[in-house]
Design a protein around this motif. Structure first.
Motif, PDB file in Angstrom:
ATOM      1  N   THR A  38     -37.820  -2.468 -20.578  1.00 27.36           N
ATOM      2  CA  THR A  38     -36.695  -2.355 -19.627  1.00 27.36           C
ATOM      3  C   THR A  38     -35.408  -2.100 -20.391  1.00 27.36           C
ATOM      4  OG1 THR A  38     -36.431  -4.766 -19.671  1.00 27.36           O
ATOM      5  CG2 THR A  38     -37.791  -3.813 -17.900  1.00 27.36           C
ATOM      6  N   THR A  71     -31.620  -1.053 -21.119  1.00 26.53           N
ATOM      7  CA  THR A  71     -30.426  -1.169 -20.262  1.00 26.53           C
ATOM      8  C   THR A  71     -29.772   0.187 -20.072  1.00 26.53           C
ATOM      9  OG1 THR A  71     -29.102  -1.687 -22.217  1.00 26.53           O
ATOM     10  CG2 THR A  71     -30.001  -3.539 -20.956  1.00 26.53           C
ATOM     11  N   GLN A  72     -29.110   0.342 -18.900  1.00 22.69           N
ATOM     12  CA  GLN A  72     -28.415   1.574 -18.556  1.00 22.69           C
ATOM     13  C   GLN A  72     -27.083   1.211 -17.902  1.00 22.69           C
ATOM     14  OE1 GLN A  72     -29.335   4.632 -19.266  1.00 22.69           O
ATOM     15  NE2 GLN A  72     -31.364   4.099 -20.094  1.00 22.69           N
ATOM     16  N   HIS A 100     -24.384  -2.995 -18.982  1.00 16.39           N
ATOM     17  CA  HIS A 100     -25.825  -3.234 -19.042  1.00 16.39           C
ATOM     18  C   HIS A 100     -26.320  -3.966 -17.794  1.00 16.39           C
ATOM     19  CE1 HIS A 100     -25.551  -1.837 -23.132  1.00 16.39           C
ATOM     20  NE2 HIS A 100     -24.746  -2.827 -23.474  1.00 16.39           N
ATOM     21  N   GLU A 123     -27.784  -2.410 -15.210  1.00 18.06           N
ATOM     22  CA  GLU A 123     -28.950  -1.739 -14.659  1.00 18.06           C
ATOM     23  C   GLU A 123     -29.959  -1.450 -15.777  1.00 18.06           C
ATOM     24  OE1 GLU A 123     -27.434   1.685 -12.667  1.00 18.06           O
ATOM     25  OE2 GLU A 123     -27.145   0.604 -10.785  1.00 18.06           O
ATOM     26  N   HIS A 124     -31.211  -1.376 -15.378  1.00 14.18           N
ATOM     27  CA  HIS A 124     -32.293  -1.188 -16.351  1.00 14.18           C
ATOM     28  C   HIS A 124     -33.258  -0.117 -15.858  1.00 14.18           C
ATOM     29  CE1 HIS A 124     -31.380  -4.981 -18.596  1.00 14.18           C
ATOM     30  NE2 HIS A 124     -30.884  -5.325 -17.421  1.00 14.18           N
ATOM     31  N   PRO A 158     -32.704   3.887 -12.633  1.00 16.50           N
ATOM     32  CA  PRO A 158     -32.309   2.523 -13.001  1.00 16.50           C
ATOM     33  C   PRO A 158     -32.290   1.585 -11.785  1.00 16.50           C
ATOM     34  CG  PRO A 158     -30.380   3.950 -12.920  1.00 16.50           C
ATOM     35  CD  PRO A 158     -31.568   4.833 -12.658  1.00 16.50           C
ATOM     36  N   LYS A 177     -30.669  -5.700 -12.443  1.00 13.82           N
ATOM     37  CA  LYS A 177     -31.436  -6.670 -13.204  1.00 13.82           C
ATOM     38  C   LYS A 177     -32.245  -7.585 -12.304  1.00 13.82           C
ATOM     39  CE  LYS A 177     -30.951 -10.020 -16.950  1.00 13.82           C
ATOM     40  NZ  LYS A 177     -29.993 -10.686 -17.879  1.00 13.82           N
ATOM     41  N   ILE A 189     -35.789  -6.223 -11.335  1.00 13.96           N
ATOM     42  CA  ILE A 189     -36.682  -5.724 -12.396  1.00 13.96           C
ATOM     43  C   ILE A 189     -38.137  -6.078 -12.115  1.00 13.96           C
ATOM     44  CG2 ILE A 189     -37.345  -6.100 -14.803  1.00 13.96           C
ATOM     45  CD1 ILE A 189     -34.480  -6.025 -15.589  1.00 13.96           C
ATOM     46  N   ALA A 197     -36.885  -2.466 -26.721  1.00 17.65           N
ATOM     47  CA  ALA A 197     -36.733  -1.728 -25.475  1.00 17.65           C
ATOM     48  C   ALA A 197     -36.893  -0.235 -25.751  1.00 17.65           C
ATOM     49  CB  ALA A 197     -35.368  -2.010 -24.838  1.00 17.65           C
TER      50      ALA A 197
END
Length: 371
Positions: A204, A206-207, A211, A213-214, A225, A228, A231, A308
């Motif tokens: 996962t 991060t985006q 950070h 969104e994942h 994305p 969190k 997830i 990741a």
């Protein structure tokens, strides 16, 4: 026609080397001819007749051990080792039927055989070397010296049998370990199919800013994305029943490449046991499992900075690396196999004498594990 098919099938099931089997049969024929010559020379000597009869019986047992008719369905390298044991016994009886002056021409082969199987510090080997040097100078051999030679040769043959048994035990143990690893790999793949979201092989990364969104990256699919808090739901939707299977297949292929690469160090084997084959087979399920375990370690953050992965391609790439890395574990097994086969351990080599074939004379003995 049915008998012919059965004969062909039994020949296909000849697990011991065909050349080694024929070597046993030819050696038995040679010893039989030499024994017949001894019997014809002393037709009235009861001792000669008794020992020769026993030697003929041992040659018969040697032939039976590698006979297709005696073992039509399943033959292994053990049959060749058993045949060699009987062949060695017949040869020892032949030596006892020989006069001391008849043994002198055989001494180079007998000495080389003892040197190959007994360590330099063994008193029996030292005694044989002393006797050989004295016989070469004087051209005579005493009866007591002949007994010392026969004792040393007998012990050397037992050492050769012990080496063959060690190699067989190693092959059997390696085969069972390979079978267990295969079962483990199959079970892991099936559990991944049944419970694909239980322990997902997903990452996962991060985006976005902060950070928050994942992405969800699995071996087969990707999504995101997502926030969190979502997830777990995203993992359940992105995982696939084939994730573990794909990773294991990739690891197995990488291990297969490693096994093919390691062939450059293999010289083959003169023993009837397929040591290189079981070593190559061990690498395949090991590679499948190390690919899975390596990704799980990365997912758990065991490798700093690589917790990741950003794409399915990266997961597959790391599966290749972890599958190939099984070589780090199986290398120790490879070294042990080479040591048992005599390719590494030279402790029994004569320090001051060049290597001599144990078949230097017409009746020189053969190693028990060479067929």
């Amino acid at each position: 026609m049915a008998a012919k098919r059965k004969s062909l099938y039994s020949e296909w099931r000849e697990f011991g080397g065909w050349e080694l089997r024929e070597g046993v049969l030819c050696r038995a024929s040679e010893l039989e001819a030499l024994l017949e010559e001894r019997v014809d020379r002393h037709p009235d000597n009861q001792r000669v007749q008794v020992l020769a009869q026993r030697a003929f019986s041992e040659l018969h047992e040697a032939r039976q051990a590698v006979s297709h008719s005696a073992h039509p369905w399943f033959k292994t390298g053990s049959h060749l080792t058993v045949a060699q044991i009987h062949l060695d016994t017949a040869h020892n009886l032949f030596l006892r039927l020989s006069e001391p002056d008849e043994v002198i021409p055989m001494m180079p082969g007998l000495r080389a055989f003892v040197q190959a199987k007994l360590p330099p510090s063994d008193p029996r080997r030292i005694k044989v070397e002393i006797i050989d040097k004295a016989a070469a100078k004087t051209g005579n051999l005493e009866s007591a010296d002949l007994e010392s030679i026969l004792d040393a040769v007998g012990v050397a043959r037992q050492a050769g049998i012990g080496e063959a048994v060690q190699i067989r035990s190693f092959v059997n143990i390696t085969g069972w370990v390979t079978f267990i690893l295969v079962v483990a790999a199959v079970v892991v793949a099936l559990l991944g199919v049944v419970q694909e979201d239980a322990v997902p092989l997903c990452f996962t990364p991060t985006q976005g800013l902060g950070h928050r969104e994942h992405d969800v990256v699995c071996p087969i699919r990707m999504s995101g994305p997502v926030p969190k808090k979502d997830i777990n739901n995203a993992l359940a939707k992105t995982t696939s029943p084939g994730d573990y299977l794909v990773v294991e297949i990739v690891g197995l292929v990488a291990a297969g490449i490693a096994a093919a690469t390691s062939l450059r160090k293999i010289r083959g084997t003169s023993t009837p046991y397929n040591v290189p084959v079981v070593l190559a087979a061990l690498k395949l399920p090991t590679g499948a499992l190390t690919a899975v375990l390596g990704l799980l370690l990365m997912r758990g953050g065991f490798v700093p900075g690589l917790s990741a992965l950003d794409s399915s391609a990266q997961i597959i790439a790391w599966s290749i690396i972890f599958g190939y890395s099984q070589q780090l574990f199986t290398r120790l097994v490879d070294d042990q196999a080479r040591a048992l086969a005599g390719e590494v351990d030279a402790a029994h080599a004569a320090p001051s004498s060049p290597p001599t074939s144990p078949q230097a004379g017409p009746a020189a003995p053969q190693a028990a594990d060479s067929g």
